[in-house]
Design a protein around this motif. Structure first.
Motif, PDB file in Angstrom:
ATOM      1  N   THR A 143       0.845  -1.200   0.000  1.00  0.00           N
ATOM      2  CA  THR A 143       0.000   0.000   0.000  1.00  0.00           C
ATOM      3  C   THR A 143       0.880   1.249   0.000  1.00  0.00           C
ATOM      4  O   THR A 143       0.635   2.199  -0.754  1.00  0.00           O
ATOM      5  CB  THR A 143      -0.927   0.004   1.240  1.00  0.00           C
ATOM      6  N   VAL A 144       1.937   1.224   0.835  1.00  0.00           N
ATOM      7  CA  VAL A 144       2.865   2.357   0.880  1.00  0.00           C
ATOM      8  C   VAL A 144       3.492   2.567  -0.513  1.00  0.00           C
ATOM      9  O   VAL A 144       3.583   3.691  -1.006  1.00  0.00           O
ATOM     10  CB  VAL A 144       3.966   2.121   1.942  1.00  0.00           C
ATOM     11  N   MET A 145       3.894   1.448  -1.149  1.00  0.00           N
ATOM     12  CA  MET A 145       4.519   1.558  -2.473  1.00  0.00           C
ATOM     13  C   MET A 145       3.558   2.151  -3.508  1.00  0.00           C
ATOM     14  O   MET A 145       3.978   2.869  -4.405  1.00  0.00           O
ATOM     15  CB  MET A 145       5.029   0.200  -2.955  1.00  0.00           C
ATOM     16  N   TYR A 150       2.453   6.850  -6.711  1.00  0.00           N
ATOM     17  CA  TYR A 150       1.564   7.961  -7.061  1.00  0.00           C
ATOM     18  C   TYR A 150       2.305   9.303  -6.939  1.00  0.00           C
ATOM     19  O   TYR A 150       2.219  10.159  -7.818  1.00  0.00           O
ATOM     20  CB  TYR A 150       0.331   7.935  -6.160  1.00  0.00           C
ATOM     21  N   ILE A 151       3.070   9.449  -5.828  1.00  0.00           N
ATOM     22  CA  ILE A 151       3.763  10.721  -5.588  1.00  0.00           C
ATOM     23  C   ILE A 151       4.833  10.968  -6.663  1.00  0.00           C
ATOM     24  O   ILE A 151       4.922  12.049  -7.230  1.00  0.00           O
ATOM     25  CB  ILE A 151       4.408  10.726  -4.177  1.00  0.00           C
ATOM     26  N   THR A 219      11.067  -4.340   3.069  1.00  0.00           N
ATOM     27  CA  THR A 219      11.173  -2.940   3.482  1.00  0.00           C
ATOM     28  C   THR A 219      12.438  -2.287   2.930  1.00  0.00           C
ATOM     29  O   THR A 219      12.410  -1.158   2.439  1.00  0.00           O
ATOM     30  CB  THR A 219      11.194  -2.849   5.016  1.00  0.00           C
ATOM     31  N   LEU A 220      13.555  -3.030   2.980  1.00  0.00           N
ATOM     32  CA  LEU A 220      14.826  -2.474   2.515  1.00  0.00           C
ATOM     33  C   LEU A 220      14.749  -2.104   1.032  1.00  0.00           C
ATOM     34  O   LEU A 220      15.186  -1.028   0.623  1.00  0.00           O
ATOM     35  CB  LEU A 220      15.935  -3.510   2.739  1.00  0.00           C
ATOM     36  N   VAL A 221      14.165  -3.014   0.266  1.00  0.00           N
ATOM     37  CA  VAL A 221      14.005  -2.745  -1.172  1.00  0.00           C
ATOM     38  C   VAL A 221      13.131  -1.507  -1.356  1.00  0.00           C
ATOM     39  O   VAL A 221      13.415  -0.648  -2.192  1.00  0.00           O
ATOM     40  CB  VAL A 221      13.407  -3.974  -1.888  1.00  0.00           C
ATOM     41  N   GLY A 222      12.068  -1.408  -0.532  1.00  0.00           N
ATOM     42  CA  GLY A 222      11.172  -0.248  -0.591  1.00  0.00           C
ATOM     43  C   GLY A 222      11.932   1.050  -0.384  1.00  0.00           C
ATOM     44  O   GLY A 222      11.766   2.007  -1.141  1.00  0.00           O
ATOM     45  N   ILE A 223      12.797   1.055   0.636  1.00  0.00           N
ATOM     46  CA  ILE A 223      13.582   2.262   0.923  1.00  0.00           C
ATOM     47  C   ILE A 223      14.511   2.573  -0.249  1.00  0.00           C
ATOM     48  O   ILE A 223      14.676   3.717  -0.657  1.00  0.00           O
ATOM     49  CB  ILE A 223      14.376   2.087   2.242  1.00  0.00           C
ATOM     50  N   LYS A 224      15.120   1.521  -0.816  1.00  0.00           N
ATOM     51  CA  LYS A 224      16.022   1.729  -1.955  1.00  0.00           C
ATOM     52  C   LYS A 224      15.274   2.358  -3.131  1.00  0.00           C
ATOM     53  O   LYS A 224      15.804   3.217  -3.821  1.00  0.00           O
ATOM     54  CB  LYS A 224      16.632   0.398  -2.395  1.00  0.00           C
ATOM     55  N   ILE A 225      14.029   1.886  -3.341  1.00  0.00           N
ATOM     56  CA  ILE A 225      13.230   2.429  -4.444  1.00  0.00           C
ATOM     57  C   ILE A 225      12.995   3.925  -4.219  1.00  0.00           C
ATOM     58  O   ILE A 225      13.144   4.735  -5.127  1.00  0.00           O
ATOM     59  CB  ILE A 225      11.890   1.666  -4.581  1.00  0.00           C
ATOM     60  N   ILE A 226      12.658   4.291  -2.955  1.00  0.00           N
ATOM     61  CA  ILE A 226      12.392   5.703  -2.652  1.00  0.00           C
ATOM     62  C   ILE A 226      13.646   6.534  -2.931  1.00  0.00           C
ATOM     63  O   ILE A 226      13.587   7.598  -3.551  1.00  0.00           O
ATOM     64  CB  ILE A 226      11.950   5.872  -1.183  1.00  0.00           C
TER      65      ILE A 226
END
Lengths: 236, 109
Positions: A143-145, A150-151, A219-226
């Motif tokens: 959901t966060v992703m 979107y942002i 989560t780590l991958v998520g942070i890397k994407i950001i």
């Protein structure tokens, strides 16, 4: 799905199968796809296990329906998808579908994906997972992703990190993908938005077991994407 | 003259000579050598006349001459890190492209 319900394949459909150390599942996944009448491009992203050996065997076994492209070093999911799209285009594909080699995707889900493209209803079809079936942590992360996508990419979708995406050749030619890693999933959504491609979302069934849960976007991958998106934004 | 002034002058001279040496070895281009020599000369001048930094600091509203040197150094380092990061990303992108083309090439032959 019974035989009667299986939509007819009337075009040249290539599956872009990104593969990184998938010796356990590769054969089963490729066999399942070939049996359903698809051509398979195994994009081996610098695997260090027996995946390349298995892939070469599968090329011989299912010739001329399976091809093996090997990155000599590991690039990342985005790089594998880019190579796959180029390979499919050079082979004259009408439709190409990205698929994961880790066994988390059900090949039967493909039956929902190519008919809208064959009928000219859409340029891109994304299969979305049902978030309510997911483990809680995974559901929150996805959901966060979606919001991050979107942002940074300007388009809200049901499942921005879905690995099952189908494109027509003309849509695939328009995509300008830069992210070499997992950021590519969100980037594709952004490109659909920027290139004004007609997108359709269809449901998919995901097979969750311990292996696929460990492998997917954590989560780590998520942070890397950001961080990747922030860097791209700064460069503009 | 204080000891620190002598140390700074000697270090700067070594730095400038190092820059010229790297230039001769083709490791530095004209722009980098000019920057290198300018920074060296600036340090020698400030070491000989420490009062200058206070004058400059006052113009910009800093308390001490040393502060402005710190701030400029940090900004400069940030800039270098940013440049290096971008360069590295560019190299990564080129390597990825190369790997992709090699994979595609296998079938063309």
């Amino acid at each position: 799905m019974t035989n009667k319900e299986i939509p007819k394949i009337t075009s040249d459909i290539y599956i872009i199968l990104s593969c990184y150390n998938e010796e356990e599942t590769l054969e089963e996944v490729v066999t399942g796809l070939v049996e359903r009448g698809f051509k398979v491009l195994i994009i081996d992203d610098g695997s260090k296990d027996n995946s390349p050996i298995i892939a070469r065997r599968l090329v011989k076994k299912f010739a001329p329906n399976v091809y093996h492209y090997r990155h000599i070093i590991n690039v990342g999911l985005g790089g594998a998808i880019k190579t796959g799209i180029q390979a499919a285009l050079s082979r004259g594909a009408d439709i190409m579908i990205t698929f994961d080699a880790d066994g988390q995707h059900n090949p039967d889900d493909l039956y929902n994906m190519y008919p809208p493209l064959q009928d000219g209803i859409a340029d891109v079809v994304i299969a979305s997972r049902d978030f309510s079936d997911m483990p809680t942590g995974r559901r929150f992360g996805n959901t966060v992703m979606n919001y991050i996508t979107y942002i940074f990419q300007g388009k809200m979708v049901t499942d921005s990190q879905s690995g099952l995406r189908a494109f027509t050749a003309s849509a695939a030619r328009k995509l300008q993908l830069k992210s070499p890693h997992y950021g590519v999933s969100s980037e594709i959504i952004g490109e659909i938005h920027r290139r004004h491609l007609e997108m359709l979302e269809v449901p998919m069934t995901t097979i969750y077991d311990e292996r696929t849960i460990q492998k997917g976007t954590n989560t780590l991958v998520g942070i890397k994407i950001i961080l990747e998106f922030l860097n791209e934004t700064l460069k503009k | 003259m204080y000891t620190y002034q002598i140390i700074l002058i000697v270090l700067s001279c070594i730095g400038i000579l190092f820059g010229i040496y790297q230039y001769k070895k083709n490791n530095f281009n004209n722009a980098v050598l000019s920057l290198w020599v300018l920074v060296g000369i600036a340090i020698i001048v400030t070491a000989l006349f420490p009062g200058i930094t206070t004058v400059i600091a006052n113009i910009f509203g800093f308390g001490r001459g040393l502060d402005i040197i710190y701030i400029i150094s940090i900004l400069f380092l940030f800039y270098i890190v940013f440049k290096l990061y971008n360069k590295m990303e560019e190299q990564k992108r080129r390597i990825n492209e190369l790997v992709s083309q090699l994979a595609l090439k296998e079938y063309e032959e």
